[in-house]
Design a protein around this motif. Structure first.
Motif, mmCIF file in Angstrom:
data_model
loop_
_atom_site.group_PDB
_atom_site.id
_atom_site.type_symbol
_atom_site.label_atom_id
_atom_site.label_comp_id
_atom_site.label_asym_id
_atom_site.label_seq_id
_atom_site.Cartn_x
_atom_site.Cartn_y
_atom_site.Cartn_z
ATOM 1 N N ASP A 1 8.633 25.771 -12.800
ATOM 2 C CA ASP A 1 8.215 27.095 -12.357
ATOM 3 C C ASP A 1 7.125 26.919 -11.312
ATOM 4 O O ASP A 1 6.540 25.848 -11.180
ATOM 5 N N PRO B 1 -2.129 36.978 -17.330
ATOM 6 C CA PRO B 1 -1.080 37.187 -18.348
ATOM 7 C C PRO B 1 0.279 36.683 -17.891
ATOM 8 O O PRO B 1 1.051 36.151 -18.692
ATOM 9 N N GLU B 2 0.575 36.835 -16.617
ATOM 10 C CA GLU B 2 1.869 36.346 -16.146
ATOM 11 C C GLU B 2 1.952 34.840 -16.300
ATOM 12 O O GLU B 2 2.962 34.299 -16.761
ATOM 13 N N VAL C 1 2.553 33.993 -19.880
ATOM 14 C CA VAL C 1 3.927 34.267 -20.307
ATOM 15 C C VAL C 1 4.866 33.176 -19.827
ATOM 16 O O VAL C 1 5.666 32.625 -20.594
ATOM 17 N N ARG C 2 4.750 32.860 -18.563
ATOM 18 C CA ARG C 2 5.635 31.824 -18.010
ATOM 19 C C ARG C 2 5.404 30.491 -18.715
ATOM 20 O O ARG C 2 6.345 29.750 -19.001
ATOM 21 N N LEU D 1 7.037 30.490 -22.019
ATOM 22 C CA LEU D 1 8.485 30.379 -21.852
ATOM 23 C C LEU D 1 8.889 28.918 -21.693
ATOM 24 O O LEU D 1 9.826 28.436 -22.329
ATOM 25 N N LEU D 2 8.191 28.232 -20.818
ATOM 26 C CA LEU D 2 8.510 26.826 -20.569
ATOM 27 C C LEU D 2 8.389 26.016 -21.848
ATOM 28 O O LEU D 2 9.286 25.260 -22.212
#
Lengths: 227, 227
Positions: A100, A109-110, A113-114, A117-118
DNA sequence: AGGCATGGTAACCATAAGGTAACAGTGTAG
DNA sequence: CTACACTGTTACCTTATGGTTACCATGCCT
């Protein structure tokens, strides 16, 4: 969850660390390529990172080198977080193996989140092993076996083998190998040949099937049949 | 690799489809939530998507509903591609189950890379093959077969063959071949002739149909019939 | 016919590229 | 200090790649 953060902007790093800790994420922090290598080398002995956040521009090099030199070990997902917005920078990062890429400025926050996810995908999905014929490699425990025989691999051999597994069953060019195994070093063809012979000796013994094939002029492959 | 694209901007969609097809990615296209549902319902019976690209703002609803209503089926990775840059939109998408999020405007190559990453993790892999008669070439694994026979090709032969496949079924001029296979070298016609004979010998043996035809004064072609 | 250009094939062989083994310098653990 | 692992170096062997040459086939022109 443990994450490696490599970022030279101390203020941003502090902010990040603070935020991530509130999200229940432990952070190892390095401000340069060299210190990242040191920290990672120590840490990896005992556990492995669930993910890494890398900056592109660092005082003593480029974050990409941390991937290409396989400092982080196999399968650690990498998220680039950098001011570089150019397409070519992004493509360079992705082709090096980043999963990413987020550009500054960004919302914390983004990023979180990412990152989750990873890490999640990594934990859920990959047992982080590679299997081919009777060859079995566990990247978590860093143990490779051929059948029941445990392979004792030197650092170089390990590096090369994990590079090959990453691409298998596709070949890897000699040039790629040279600059990944011997980054910024004088390399000659003999060093390559020696390493190759040694790795082969370890992987296939007696009547075991040869798994490491060179395609003349093309590169090296890890697969069952030579062609 | 098969992807579902849901995007109401027709011009952008066309551009996207075109680009993705050049990357060897098949695209199903819908311009609204409702038509996406129809298309997906049909398609999913026979196969499943390797990934989906969704827009947020659609004429008859929000792309997120396609995830939350489970239209796509379990495990299809979703990438949002939208003009909405607000953090809350991103978080909404991620919490609905999106795996990536890219904001317009964006670079097509970046989208393609992220898309492939998603699909790859999912288990699909972009095939990169060429087929003609019983000749099959896999450019990923660098394996060429004629029927069940595996072709052993020298570097030069690979180069020429891949050059021809790239243009097939159109001819490639001799000049083009000369300067691609022997860049900045002294070339003579004999070298060309030798290479050609050798490649022919490898591709067609015994009674196998000849696939490599020269058109006098024009160049070389890869196709079933000489004319 | 004869001359000539373009294509195709087969054989020769110098050489690059790949493979192996053995040795030596370095570092490190005990 | 000793022993050993690791890796760079050298020497030597094997293989097949690819440039070269010689010779044949076909088509076309005068």
């Amino acid at each position: 969850m443990l994450v490696l953060l490599v970022e030279d902007d101390a203020a941003l790093a502090a902010q990040l660390i603070d935020f991530l800790q509130h999200e229940n994420i432990e952070v190892d922090y390095a401000a340069s390529v060299s210190s990242a290598k040191e920290i990672a080398a120590q840490t990896i002995k005992y556990s492995r990172y669930d993910a890494a956040i890398l900056d592109m521009d660092l005082p003593d090099g480029n974050g990409i080198s941390l991937i290409s030199e396989q400092i982080l070990g196999q399968g650690v997902p990498v998220l680039f977080c950098t001011a570089a917005t150019a397409l070519e920078d992004k493509l360079a990062a992705f082709s090096a193996g980043a999963l990413d890429y987020i550009t500054k400025p960004f919302d914390l926050p983004e990023l979180a989140v990412r990152l989750k996810l990873l890490a999640k995908k990594q934990g859920a999905h990959a047992e982080n092993t590679f299997e081919l014929d009777s060859l079995l490699i566990d990247f978590n425990t860093q143990i490779a076996k051929r059948g029941e025989r445990i392979l004792v691999l030197s650092p170089q051999q390990w590096l090369l083998l994990s590079l090959l597994t990453k691409h298998a069953p596709n070949p890897v060019s000699k040039e790629d190998i040279l600059c990944k195994v011997w980054p910024d070093q004088d390399v000659n063809n003999n060093m390559y040949k020696s390493l190759l012979t040694r790795l082969r000796k370890n992987i296939s013994r007696d009547s075991e099937r040869e798994l490491l094939h060179t395609i003349k002029g093309q590169g090296l492959v890890l697969r069952k049949h030579s062609e």
